[in-house]
Design a protein around this motif. Sequence first.
Motif, PDB file in Angstrom:
ATOM      1  N   GLY A   1       0.834  -1.196   0.000  1.00  0.00           N
ATOM      2  CA  GLY A   1       0.000   0.000   0.000  1.00  0.00           C
ATOM      3  C   GLY A   1       0.865   1.241   0.000  1.00  0.00           C
ATOM      4  N   VAL A   2       0.581   2.182   0.905  1.00  0.00           N
ATOM      5  CA  VAL A   2       1.333   3.446   0.937  1.00  0.00           C
ATOM      6  C   VAL A   2       2.379   3.456   2.048  1.00  0.00           C
ATOM      7  CG1 VAL A   2      -0.559   4.716  -0.112  1.00  0.00           C
ATOM      8  CG2 VAL A   2      -0.412   4.584   2.385  1.00  0.00           C
ATOM      9  N   GLY A   3       2.632   2.280   2.657  1.00  0.00           N
ATOM     10  CA  GLY A   3       3.714   2.192   3.635  1.00  0.00           C
ATOM     11  C   GLY A   3       3.274   2.168   5.082  1.00  0.00           C
ATOM     12  N   ASN A   4       2.001   1.859   5.363  1.00  0.00           N
ATOM     13  CA  ASN A   4       1.508   1.889   6.741  1.00  0.00           C
ATOM     14  C   ASN A   4       2.078   0.782   7.623  1.00  0.00           C
ATOM     15  OD1 ASN A   4      -1.135   2.869   4.944  1.00  0.00           O
ATOM     16  ND2 ASN A   4      -0.721   4.103   6.762  1.00  0.00           N
TER      17      ASN A   4
ATOM     18  N   VAL B   1       2.901   2.393  -4.909  1.00  0.00           N
ATOM     19  CA  VAL B   1       4.365   2.322  -4.830  1.00  0.00           C
ATOM     20  C   VAL B   1       4.979   3.713  -4.906  1.00  0.00           C
ATOM     21  CG1 VAL B   1       6.449   1.498  -6.009  1.00  0.00           C
ATOM     22  CG2 VAL B   1       4.482  -0.028  -5.712  1.00  0.00           C
ATOM     23  N   GLU B   2       4.415   4.576  -5.717  1.00  0.00           N
ATOM     24  CA  GLU B   2       4.924   5.946  -5.807  1.00  0.00           C
ATOM     25  C   GLU B   2       4.734   6.698  -4.492  1.00  0.00           C
ATOM     26  OE1 GLU B   2       6.844   7.437  -8.045  1.00  0.00           O
ATOM     27  OE2 GLU B   2       6.906   5.378  -8.837  1.00  0.00           O
ATOM     28  N   PHE B   3       3.624   6.439  -3.795  1.00  0.00           N
ATOM     29  CA  PHE B   3       3.434   7.058  -2.479  1.00  0.00           C
ATOM     30  C   PHE B   3       4.520   6.592  -1.507  1.00  0.00           C
ATOM     31  CE2 PHE B   3      -1.174   7.834  -3.599  1.00  0.00           C
ATOM     32  CZ  PHE B   3      -1.120   9.209  -3.424  1.00  0.00           C
ATOM     33  N   VAL B   4       4.882   5.317  -1.564  1.00  0.00           N
ATOM     34  CA  VAL B   4       5.954   4.808  -0.701  1.00  0.00           C
ATOM     35  C   VAL B   4       7.269   5.492  -1.037  1.00  0.00           C
ATOM     36  CG1 VAL B   4       7.305   2.770  -0.074  1.00  0.00           C
ATOM     37  CG2 VAL B   4       4.828   2.585  -0.340  1.00  0.00           C
ATOM     38  N   ARG B   5       7.565   5.572  -2.314  1.00  0.00           N
ATOM     39  CA  ARG B   5       8.842   6.159  -2.734  1.00  0.00           C
ATOM     40  C   ARG B   5       8.939   7.651  -2.428  1.00  0.00           C
ATOM     41  NH1 ARG B   5       9.100   3.222  -8.679  1.00  0.00           N
ATOM     42  NH2 ARG B   5      10.019   1.233  -7.987  1.00  0.00           N
ATOM     43  N   SER B   6       7.790   8.317  -2.356  1.00  0.00           N
ATOM     44  CA  SER B   6       7.806   9.760  -2.089  1.00  0.00           C
ATOM     45  C   SER B   6       7.781  10.072  -0.588  1.00  0.00           C
ATOM     46  CB  SER B   6       6.615  10.440  -2.770  1.00  0.00           C
ATOM     47  OG  SER B   6       5.379   9.962  -2.244  1.00  0.00           O
ATOM     48  N   ASN B   7       7.671   9.042   0.242  1.00  0.00           N
ATOM     49  CA  ASN B   7       7.690   9.252   1.692  1.00  0.00           C
ATOM     50  C   ASN B   7       9.077   9.762   2.111  1.00  0.00           C
ATOM     51  OD1 ASN B   7       7.989   8.581   4.631  1.00  0.00           O
ATOM     52  ND2 ASN B   7       5.956   7.703   4.336  1.00  0.00           N
ATOM     53  N   PRO B   8       9.155  10.777   2.971  1.00  0.00           N
ATOM     54  CA  PRO B   8      10.459  11.308   3.413  1.00  0.00           C
ATOM     55  C   PRO B   8      11.347  10.252   4.074  1.00  0.00           C
ATOM     56  CG  PRO B   8       8.678  12.784   4.060  1.00  0.00           C
ATOM     57  CD  PRO B   8       8.024  11.546   3.531  1.00  0.00           C
TER      58      PRO B   8
END
Length: 287
Positions: free
Chosen positions: A102-105, A134-141
Motif C-alpha cells: 500500500g502506501v507504507g503503513n 508504490v509511488e506514495f511509498v517512494r515519495s515518503n520522506p
Amino acid sequence: MEENTNEQFIDDVFTCAEKSLTDDEKQKLEEQNKRLIPEFKARQLEAQAQKHWDLFYKRNETRFFKDRRWTTREFQELINDYPSLPLGEGNECRKLLEVGCGVGNFVFPLMEELESLGQKNNYFYACDFSPRAVEFVRSNPKYNEDRIKAFQCDITTNSIHQNIPPESIDIISMIFVLSAISPCKFDAVIKNLRAILKPGGIVLFRDYGRYDMAQLRFKSGHKISDNFYMRQDGTRSYYFAEQELSNLFRENGFEIMANSYVHRRTLNVKEGIDVPRIFLQGKFRKL
C-alpha cells in the motif's frame, strides 16, 4: 479492505472454531446467491484489478489506513533477538518483504520501531500491485534505498523474481493482501513466496476470516463465487477458513506454526457502530 482510521478495537479472542451462524445470518448468505456476478463481469474485474486499486489510491491517497503499529505485538518474529550489526562490513542483513505494501503503513512504522531498538541490520523490500501506491511509498520522506526498495509487482506471476533473488528473504508479511486476489491464483502466490524465502523463512499472515461481518453485509449482486465478493469500488475480497488456509500453505511446502481466527469487536466512532470482526492470523515456515 482493512480497518480504516475511524475504527477502534476493543478486544481480541483467538480460536480455531468457525463462527456459528444465526438463522438471520444464514438467510443473508442465501440472499447473496440470488443474483451472482455474471462470468463476463467476473473476468472483467480480474482484468481490471490493477486499475481498480490504482483508482482506490487516487481517491484516498495516504489517508485511508492507519499505521499498523500492532504488528510487532502480534508477530514477535519481526523484532530481532540478536544485537545490531554494522552495515557494509561483510555482515549480512536480515531481509524482509512486505507483499501488498500500500502506501507504507506497515513498513515505515516497523523500520522506525526497529531503529528505535538499535536494530539497523535489516533491509526491506516492499511491493504492491498498484503503481500509484508504490509511488506514495517512494515519495515518503523516510524512504531511503539504502534501507528499503519499493517496486510494483503482480505477486500472482513470477515478476517478483525480477527484483528479489531466490531463497534470499527471511520474513514475508502478507497483511490483508491474499483476499484481494482471485482464489484460483492462491497456489501461484504461495509458490512464488516460497521460492524467494530462505529455508526456514517464515510468512506472517493476517486477512479476512470466514463469516466476518463484512462478508455478511454484502447484498445480492456482489458475490463472484464461494466466499469471494466485489466491493462497490470494484476491488474484491475473499473470506478464508482456518483449515483452508492451513491446507494452502501445507500443500505448498510450509509448516504451520500458528493459524487461528481472531474475533474482534470493532467500534466505528464516526458511525457509532459496534460490530464483531473476524480475521485469520497465521505464521508459516518454509520446509
